[in-house]
Each structure stands twice: as structure tokens, then as C-alpha cells.
Design a protein around this motif. Sequence first.
Motif, mmCIF file in Angstrom:
data_model
loop_
_atom_site.group_PDB
_atom_site.id
_atom_site.type_symbol
_atom_site.label_atom_id
_atom_site.label_comp_id
_atom_site.label_asym_id
_atom_site.label_seq_id
_atom_site.Cartn_x
_atom_site.Cartn_y
_atom_site.Cartn_z
ATOM 1 N N ARG A 40 -23.649 -13.688 2.831
ATOM 2 C CA ARG A 40 -23.217 -12.504 3.583
ATOM 3 C C ARG A 40 -22.096 -12.985 4.486
ATOM 4 O O ARG A 40 -22.342 -13.681 5.473
ATOM 5 C CB ARG A 40 -24.391 -11.942 4.399
ATOM 6 N N LEU A 41 -20.870 -12.657 4.106
ATOM 7 C CA LEU A 41 -19.713 -13.210 4.811
ATOM 8 C C LEU A 41 -19.520 -12.540 6.167
ATOM 9 O O LEU A 41 -19.593 -11.312 6.290
ATOM 10 C CB LEU A 41 -18.450 -13.035 3.964
ATOM 11 N N ALA A 42 -19.266 -13.352 7.169
ATOM 12 C CA ALA A 42 -18.971 -12.833 8.505
ATOM 13 C C ALA A 42 -17.461 -12.717 8.710
ATOM 14 O O ALA A 42 -16.974 -11.738 9.276
ATOM 15 C CB ALA A 42 -19.589 -13.748 9.563
ATOM 16 N N PHE A 43 -16.729 -13.736 8.231
ATOM 17 C CA PHE A 43 -15.277 -13.777 8.447
ATOM 18 C C PHE A 43 -14.578 -14.391 7.231
ATOM 19 O O PHE A 43 -15.150 -15.218 6.539
ATOM 20 C CB PHE A 43 -14.938 -14.658 9.664
ATOM 21 N N SER A 44 -13.325 -13.973 7.049
ATOM 22 C CA SER A 44 -12.463 -14.663 6.082
ATOM 23 C C SER A 44 -11.064 -14.800 6.653
ATOM 24 O O SER A 44 -10.489 -13.810 7.124
ATOM 25 C CB SER A 44 -12.384 -13.896 4.757
ATOM 26 N N GLY A 45 -10.525 -15.994 6.617
ATOM 27 C CA GLY A 45 -9.128 -16.189 6.982
ATOM 28 C C GLY A 45 -8.237 -15.600 5.899
ATOM 29 O O GLY A 45 -8.677 -15.365 4.761
ATOM 30 N N VAL A 46 -6.981 -15.334 6.247
ATOM 31 C CA VAL A 46 -6.007 -14.853 5.270
ATOM 32 C C VAL A 46 -4.904 -15.905 5.168
ATOM 33 O O VAL A 46 -4.246 -16.222 6.155
ATOM 34 C CB VAL A 46 -5.398 -13.494 5.691
ATOM 35 N N CYS A 47 -4.747 -16.461 3.951
ATOM 36 C CA CYS A 47 -3.845 -17.581 3.713
ATOM 37 C C CYS A 47 -2.592 -17.070 2.981
ATOM 38 O O CYS A 47 -2.652 -16.062 2.273
ATOM 39 C CB CYS A 47 -4.597 -18.586 2.831
ATOM 40 N N HIS A 48 -1.486 -17.773 3.118
ATOM 41 C CA HIS A 48 -0.275 -17.380 2.391
ATOM 42 C C HIS A 48 -0.484 -17.427 0.880
ATOM 43 O O HIS A 48 0.177 -16.711 0.143
ATOM 44 C CB HIS A 48 0.913 -18.264 2.802
ATOM 45 N N ALA A 52 0.486 -14.793 -2.023
ATOM 46 C CA ALA A 52 1.192 -15.177 -3.254
ATOM 47 C C ALA A 52 0.446 -14.701 -4.502
ATOM 48 O O ALA A 52 1.068 -14.243 -5.464
ATOM 49 C CB ALA A 52 1.391 -16.696 -3.281
ATOM 50 N N PHE A 53 -0.891 -14.772 -4.499
ATOM 51 C CA PHE A 53 -1.649 -14.266 -5.660
ATOM 52 C C PHE A 53 -1.519 -12.748 -5.764
ATOM 53 O O PHE A 53 -1.371 -12.200 -6.856
ATOM 54 C CB PHE A 53 -3.131 -14.656 -5.568
ATOM 55 N N CYS A 54 -1.573 -12.054 -4.634
ATOM 56 C CA CYS A 54 -1.454 -10.593 -4.646
ATOM 57 C C CYS A 54 -0.094 -10.185 -5.212
ATOM 58 O O CYS A 54 0.023 -9.205 -5.942
ATOM 59 C CB CYS A 54 -1.645 -10.066 -3.215
ATOM 60 N N MET A 55 0.922 -10.976 -4.896
ATOM 61 C CA MET A 55 2.294 -10.657 -5.327
ATOM 62 C C MET A 55 2.681 -11.351 -6.643
ATOM 63 O O MET A 55 3.826 -11.235 -7.080
ATOM 64 C CB MET A 55 3.283 -11.093 -4.238
ATOM 65 N N ASN A 56 1.724 -12.064 -7.284
ATOM 66 C CA ASN A 56 2.040 -12.799 -8.526
ATOM 67 C C ASN A 56 3.242 -13.723 -8.349
ATOM 68 O O ASN A 56 4.135 -13.785 -9.191
ATOM 69 C CB ASN A 56 2.325 -11.830 -9.682
ATOM 70 N N LYS A 57 3.255 -14.457 -7.256
ATOM 71 C CA LYS A 57 4.409 -15.298 -6.925
ATOM 72 C C LYS A 57 4.418 -16.638 -7.664
ATOM 73 O O LYS A 57 5.449 -17.284 -7.768
ATOM 74 C CB LYS A 57 4.416 -15.600 -5.415
ATOM 75 N N PHE A 58 3.233 -17.112 -8.082
ATOM 76 C CA PHE A 58 3.196 -18.432 -8.710
ATOM 77 C C PHE A 58 3.623 -18.340 -10.177
ATOM 78 O O PHE A 58 3.120 -17.506 -10.920
ATOM 79 C CB PHE A 58 1.788 -19.037 -8.619
ATOM 80 N N GLU A 341 -3.791 -4.934 3.865
ATOM 81 C CA GLU A 341 -2.445 -4.617 3.361
ATOM 82 C C GLU A 341 -1.400 -4.760 4.472
ATOM 83 O O GLU A 341 -0.332 -5.357 4.269
ATOM 84 C CB GLU A 341 -2.443 -3.190 2.787
ATOM 85 N N THR A 342 -1.733 -4.254 5.671
ATOM 86 C CA THR A 342 -0.818 -4.378 6.823
ATOM 87 C C THR A 342 -0.615 -5.846 7.177
ATOM 88 O O THR A 342 0.503 -6.275 7.465
ATOM 89 C CB THR A 342 -1.456 -3.660 8.046
ATOM 90 N N VAL A 343 -1.693 -6.619 7.131
ATOM 91 C CA VAL A 343 -1.612 -8.049 7.464
ATOM 92 C C VAL A 343 -0.659 -8.757 6.492
ATOM 93 O O VAL A 343 0.182 -9.559 6.902
ATOM 94 C CB VAL A 343 -3.016 -8.695 7.435
ATOM 95 N N PHE A 344 -0.781 -8.444 5.189
ATOM 96 C CA PHE A 344 0.116 -9.067 4.197
ATOM 97 C C PHE A 344 1.579 -8.726 4.521
ATOM 98 O O PHE A 344 2.456 -9.588 4.423
ATOM 99 C CB PHE A 344 -0.226 -8.597 2.785
ATOM 100 N N HIS A 345 1.834 -7.478 4.891
ATOM 101 C CA HIS A 345 3.209 -7.097 5.243
ATOM 102 C C HIS A 345 3.685 -7.885 6.459
ATOM 103 O O HIS A 345 4.822 -8.348 6.508
ATOM 104 C CB HIS A 345 3.298 -5.587 5.518
ATOM 105 N N GLU A 346 2.811 -8.048 7.443
ATOM 106 C CA GLU A 346 3.177 -8.802 8.647
ATOM 107 C C GLU A 346 3.442 -10.278 8.315
ATOM 108 O O GLU A 346 4.348 -10.900 8.856
ATOM 109 C CB GLU A 346 2.068 -8.699 9.699
#
Length: 361
Positions: A40-48, A52-58, A341-346
Amino acid sequence: MASLTQTVNRAATYAEPGTLKICIQELPIPRPAAGEILVRLAFSGVCHTDYAFCMNKFRGIPATPKGQIGGHEGVGEVVAVGDGVRTVAVGSHVGIKYTAAACLNCENCLVGGESSCTSTATFKLSGYMTPGTFQQYCITSAQYATPIPASLDLAAAAPLMCGGVSVYAGLKRSGLQLGDWVVVSGAGGGLGHLAIQYARALGARVLAIDAGAKEAFCRELGADTFVDYRALDSDERLAEHIHRLTEGGAKVALICAASSKAYGQAPSWLRFRGCVVALGIPDASVSQAISIFQVVSLELRLIATAGVKTGSRLEVKECLDIAARGLVKTKLQLRKLDELETVFHEMHAGQVAGRVVLDLQ
Ligand SMILES: [Zn+2]
Ligand SMILES: [Zn+2]
């Protein structure tokens, strides 16, 4: 399986990989199979790397599937265990790293390179092909989950699962010695602010490089000196300035920014037998080769612990122990899952100071 008060698992999924469109979905709570645990996850960091995976950058890897749940810096409580799990207890705190499962027996695993495990049957990456930590309940491997020290705050522990262990592993593998100078490029960011503190904890002196507005932040974290890269008008002047401050060049240059320019400059910051540590991954289309002439003439080394390689189980244990002793403080901003989504834009606009951590409860 233990009874759960919640029946729904809220998750953020990549609606259209290649774009930043995120969909918040309510999914069933998954059940752990043999050898697995339900966290049961309490927190997750958001990594670059998530961005990159969301944007298919690799390049050179299969595209991220539509509906993928991203995330690989998760921490929480074990709420159920599958058959045969004896080593992880319900109620204990664990973390989920970029590598979600590895065989631990192939040649790469045996030397601590679990993120490059060659067992296609066992190897899993969190948040790419395997459901990741941008959800409230996550299944993971019992043998590969990371125990979190009881004294460590869970929100502060989340960014250590990838960002923290990557910088720690890079510093350790660079072979730095007590009193050596480490240049941290991109020192005020999510990786850089952890790198300053881990380098100090390992006994190094830190020269932080970033934009001038980050100077006070970097010094407060323990940087011995600071260089505003925009204040010097050429690569040569920047290199000269660094050599003067470090009395002959740094021993290690840790490149946290995804900047090809920094990689091109880094060899000129180093002293004889120095080491460039690659963390940030520049866009392949603008990558600038490191000068092999400089590498050969100074007998430099280049090593990688970038977000997609990270560290071993031993390195993550050491990284967490240092933080649990109070030597490293994560600077984070808590956000809600719905804000991904907002965080990714930021992040793309370079507007995030420190690390974003999603509060999942
Ligand atoms: Zn393996
Ligand atoms: Zn990462």
C-alpha cells in the motif's frame, strides 16, 4: 490475503504515450502471486525517467504501452504477501526501485548490476511494461523490495529509491577519497541537491554549479563553493575558474543535468585520473561527444549510474542508512496523484526545485 479497508486502487496511467496526457483511473486492488508482496504505497517520487517514458524519449527500446502506470520511487507498507514469502512481513515498510525484480544469479546481477539483469523471465522495470508506483497499491517482488529503516520518514525516503541511490552509487564507484573535490553540475535540482549531501557525507569537498539563483540553496545543503555557470563567458574561463577553486581540478565531475554541454565541458574541469559520472541523459539528438583526446591525456574514467541504471541492493541499503543517520535531507514538494500531468509539464519547463513526491493516500 489480509483484509483491506479500501477496495479501489487509484492509479495514474499514461493515456497517450508520446504526449503528457495522464488519466486517473480506479482499478481493482491486485493480488500477490507466489513470491510477491502487495504494497500500500504512501508516496512516490517523480523522476525525469518517468517523464521520458511517458514521452517515449528513449531510443532503441519498445514504445511505452498505452495505459502504462509509471513510477519507480515508491514507498509504503506491506499489506499482503503471496505464497512462499517468508522474508517480508505484513506491516513492514518497503521501497520499490527502478528495477522491480531481478534474477540475482546472472553474471550482471552477481556483480551488483541488477538493473542490467539478463534474465528475461525474471527482470522487471517498475513503471515501464510493469505497473509502477503512480498508484495506491502495487505488486512487487518480495526478494527485491527494499527494507526502509524505521527512523526514516517515508516521504523523504521516496526520492532515494532512484535519485538518491543513483547519485550515491556514482560517487562511491568514482573511488573518491577523503577531501577530494567533487563538481556537481545541476547542483540545485532533484539529483544535484542529494549529490551535494552524499558527497559531503562521504568526506568530499563540493563545488556546486548551477544558475546563480540556486547559490544560497546549494550552500545551505553543504556546498563548499559555488559557480554560476552563466557568469563566465566561455568554456575556457569556466574551466580555469574551477581549476583555481579546486587547486588543480576536481577528482570527480557528477553530471546531474541532462545537458550535453556539461558533458562536453566536464573533462576540462578534472585533474589527472579524474572521473566523469554520467547521471542526467541528454537528448540523443543533441549529444556532444566527450573529447577522447582529453580523456586519454588526463587518463580520465567515465562511469554511468544514470537513472536507468541506478545502484545495487547494497548501494541502496548504504544510501538509506546515511539518510537515516540524518546526514541527507530530501528537499521535496508534496503533490497529489491527480497533479501528475501538471508536474510533468513543470519538470519539462525546469520549474521544479528539489524533488516532487506524490502523496498517494
Ligand atoms: Zn540477473
Ligand atoms: Zn529514476
